[in-house]
Design a protein around this motif. Structure first.
Motif, PDB file in Angstrom:
ATOM      1  N   VAL A  94      -5.409   3.497   1.952  1.00  0.00           N
ATOM      2  CA  VAL A  94      -5.207   3.828   0.538  1.00  0.00           C
ATOM      3  C   VAL A  94      -6.176   2.949  -0.234  1.00  0.00           C
ATOM      4  O   VAL A  94      -6.185   1.727  -0.071  1.00  0.00           O
ATOM      5  CB  VAL A  94      -3.762   3.551   0.078  1.00  0.00           C
ATOM      6  CG1 VAL A  94      -3.624   3.760  -1.424  1.00  0.00           C
ATOM      7  CG2 VAL A  94      -2.781   4.426   0.832  1.00  0.00           C
ATOM      8  N   TYR A  95      -7.014   3.577  -1.047  1.00  0.00           N
ATOM      9  CA  TYR A  95      -8.000   2.851  -1.849  1.00  0.00           C
ATOM     10  C   TYR A  95      -7.746   3.177  -3.315  1.00  0.00           C
ATOM     11  O   TYR A  95      -7.726   4.351  -3.692  1.00  0.00           O
ATOM     12  CB  TYR A  95      -9.419   3.272  -1.461  1.00  0.00           C
ATOM     13  CG  TYR A  95     -10.474   2.697  -2.377  1.00  0.00           C
ATOM     14  CD1 TYR A  95     -10.948   1.408  -2.181  1.00  0.00           C
ATOM     15  CD2 TYR A  95     -10.973   3.429  -3.447  1.00  0.00           C
ATOM     16  CE1 TYR A  95     -11.911   0.872  -3.023  1.00  0.00           C
ATOM     17  CE2 TYR A  95     -11.924   2.905  -4.297  1.00  0.00           C
ATOM     18  CZ  TYR A  95     -12.390   1.624  -4.081  1.00  0.00           C
ATOM     19  OH  TYR A  95     -13.327   1.081  -4.926  1.00  0.00           O
ATOM     20  N   GLY A  96      -7.537   2.148  -4.113  1.00  0.00           N
ATOM     21  CA  GLY A  96      -7.304   2.358  -5.538  1.00  0.00           C
ATOM     22  C   GLY A  96      -8.116   1.419  -6.393  1.00  0.00           C
ATOM     23  O   GLY A  96      -8.422   0.299  -5.993  1.00  0.00           O
ATOM     24  N   SER A 140      -7.236   4.315 -11.874  1.00  0.00           N
ATOM     25  CA  SER A 140      -8.467   4.973 -12.306  1.00  0.00           C
ATOM     26  C   SER A 140      -9.018   5.839 -11.182  1.00  0.00           C
ATOM     27  O   SER A 140      -9.549   6.918 -11.417  1.00  0.00           O
ATOM     28  CB  SER A 140      -9.518   3.931 -12.690  1.00  0.00           C
ATOM     29  OG  SER A 140      -9.035   3.080 -13.698  1.00  0.00           O
ATOM     30  N   VAL A 141      -8.892   5.340  -9.951  1.00  0.00           N
ATOM     31  CA  VAL A 141      -9.290   6.046  -8.734  1.00  0.00           C
ATOM     32  C   VAL A 141      -8.203   5.801  -7.708  1.00  0.00           C
ATOM     33  O   VAL A 141      -7.720   4.678  -7.575  1.00  0.00           O
ATOM     34  CB  VAL A 141     -10.636   5.514  -8.183  1.00  0.00           C
ATOM     35  CG1 VAL A 141     -10.952   6.109  -6.824  1.00  0.00           C
ATOM     36  CG2 VAL A 141     -11.759   5.735  -9.164  1.00  0.00           C
ATOM     37  N   LEU A 142      -7.792   6.821  -6.993  1.00  0.00           N
ATOM     38  CA  LEU A 142      -6.811   6.657  -5.907  1.00  0.00           C
ATOM     39  C   LEU A 142      -7.165   7.655  -4.817  1.00  0.00           C
ATOM     40  O   LEU A 142      -7.202   8.859  -5.054  1.00  0.00           O
ATOM     41  CB  LEU A 142      -5.386   6.888  -6.417  1.00  0.00           C
ATOM     42  CG  LEU A 142      -4.258   6.229  -5.646  1.00  0.00           C
ATOM     43  CD1 LEU A 142      -4.067   6.686  -4.242  1.00  0.00           C
ATOM     44  CD2 LEU A 142      -4.290   4.742  -5.770  1.00  0.00           C
ATOM     45  N   GLU A 143      -7.458   7.138  -3.624  1.00  0.00           N
ATOM     46  CA  GLU A 143      -7.830   7.977  -2.490  1.00  0.00           C
ATOM     47  C   GLU A 143      -6.983   7.622  -1.276  1.00  0.00           C
ATOM     48  O   GLU A 143      -6.674   6.450  -1.050  1.00  0.00           O
ATOM     49  CB  GLU A 143      -9.301   7.759  -2.115  1.00  0.00           C
ATOM     50  CG  GLU A 143     -10.271   8.069  -3.206  1.00  0.00           C
ATOM     51  CD  GLU A 143     -11.700   7.682  -2.860  1.00  0.00           C
ATOM     52  OE1 GLU A 143     -12.592   8.103  -3.620  1.00  0.00           O
ATOM     53  OE2 GLU A 143     -11.925   6.964  -1.866  1.00  0.00           O
ATOM     54  N   PHE A 198      -3.861  -0.672   4.337  1.00  0.00           N
ATOM     55  CA  PHE A 198      -4.016  -0.057   5.653  1.00  0.00           C
ATOM     56  C   PHE A 198      -2.639   0.232   6.228  1.00  0.00           C
ATOM     57  O   PHE A 198      -1.730  -0.602   6.114  1.00  0.00           O
ATOM     58  CB  PHE A 198      -4.766  -0.997   6.601  1.00  0.00           C
ATOM     59  CG  PHE A 198      -6.152  -1.321   6.144  1.00  0.00           C
ATOM     60  CD1 PHE A 198      -7.196  -0.431   6.364  1.00  0.00           C
ATOM     61  CD2 PHE A 198      -6.427  -2.511   5.492  1.00  0.00           C
ATOM     62  CE1 PHE A 198      -8.481  -0.728   5.939  1.00  0.00           C
ATOM     63  CE2 PHE A 198      -7.704  -2.816   5.071  1.00  0.00           C
ATOM     64  CZ  PHE A 198      -8.735  -1.924   5.295  1.00  0.00           C
ATOM     65  N   PHE A 199      -2.503   1.391   6.857  1.00  0.00           N
ATOM     66  CA  PHE A 199      -1.250   1.800   7.480  1.00  0.00           C
ATOM     67  C   PHE A 199      -1.503   2.235   8.910  1.00  0.00           C
ATOM     68  O   PHE A 199      -2.551   2.815   9.212  1.00  0.00           O
ATOM     69  CB  PHE A 199      -0.637   3.013   6.752  1.00  0.00           C
ATOM     70  CG  PHE A 199      -0.152   2.710   5.369  1.00  0.00           C
ATOM     71  CD1 PHE A 199       1.167   2.353   5.143  1.00  0.00           C
ATOM     72  CD2 PHE A 199      -1.008   2.820   4.285  1.00  0.00           C
ATOM     73  CE1 PHE A 199       1.621   2.101   3.864  1.00  0.00           C
ATOM     74  CE2 PHE A 199      -0.561   2.565   2.999  1.00  0.00           C
ATOM     75  CZ  PHE A 199       0.752   2.196   2.795  1.00  0.00           C
ATOM     76  N   SER A 200      -0.528   1.998   9.766  1.00  0.00           N
ATOM     77  CA  SER A 200      -0.560   2.595  11.099  1.00  0.00           C
ATOM     78  C   SER A 200       0.723   3.387  11.296  1.00  0.00           C
ATOM     79  O   SER A 200       1.760   3.101  10.694  1.00  0.00           O
ATOM     80  CB  SER A 200      -0.708   1.539  12.192  1.00  0.00           C
ATOM     81  OG  SER A 200       0.451   0.748  12.284  1.00  0.00           O
TER      82      SER A 200
END
Length: 105
Positions: free
Chosen positions: A54-56, A33-36, A7-9
């Motif tokens: 960021v979800y990986g 494998s997945v990066l969003e 998480f970023f602000s």
């Protein structure tokens, strides 16, 4: 599989578009494998501190380590770090995750 969530602000008056551009570099890292990269929709009733997620997904700890060691990760970090305010990260092994209720009551 390892899930990596960050998480970023962005500080008030900061450049959210520049942060998004810097984070978007991570999608080119071949070890995920997945990066969003997602902007927070701010639909939570209690907290609005997070601007980006960021979800990986990574095959294993070695893939996550290779992701962090990759030059694209280093470039993204160098770009985003001076533009962001908060960064909070968590990694977990999906094989060890709780997937059913343990509630007794």
């Amino acid at each position: 599989m390892i899930r990596h969530i960050v998480f970023f602000s962005v500080p008030e008056g900061g450049d959210a578009d520049a942060v998004e551009t810097g984070l978007s570099m991570l999608t080119e890292n071949p070890h995920a494998s997945v990066l969003e990269i997602g902007r927070n929709t701010r639909s939570d009733l209690y907290d609005e501190q997070v601007d980006f997620v960021v979800y990986g997904e990574f095959e294993d700890e070695a893939a996550l380590a290779a992701y962090r060691a990759h030059p694209i990760y280093q470039k993204s970090t160098a770009t985003v770090r001076p533009l962001r305010e908060m960064r909070m990260a968590a990694d977990y092994d999906t094989d060890k995750a709780v997937k059913t209720s343990r509630y007794v009551g």
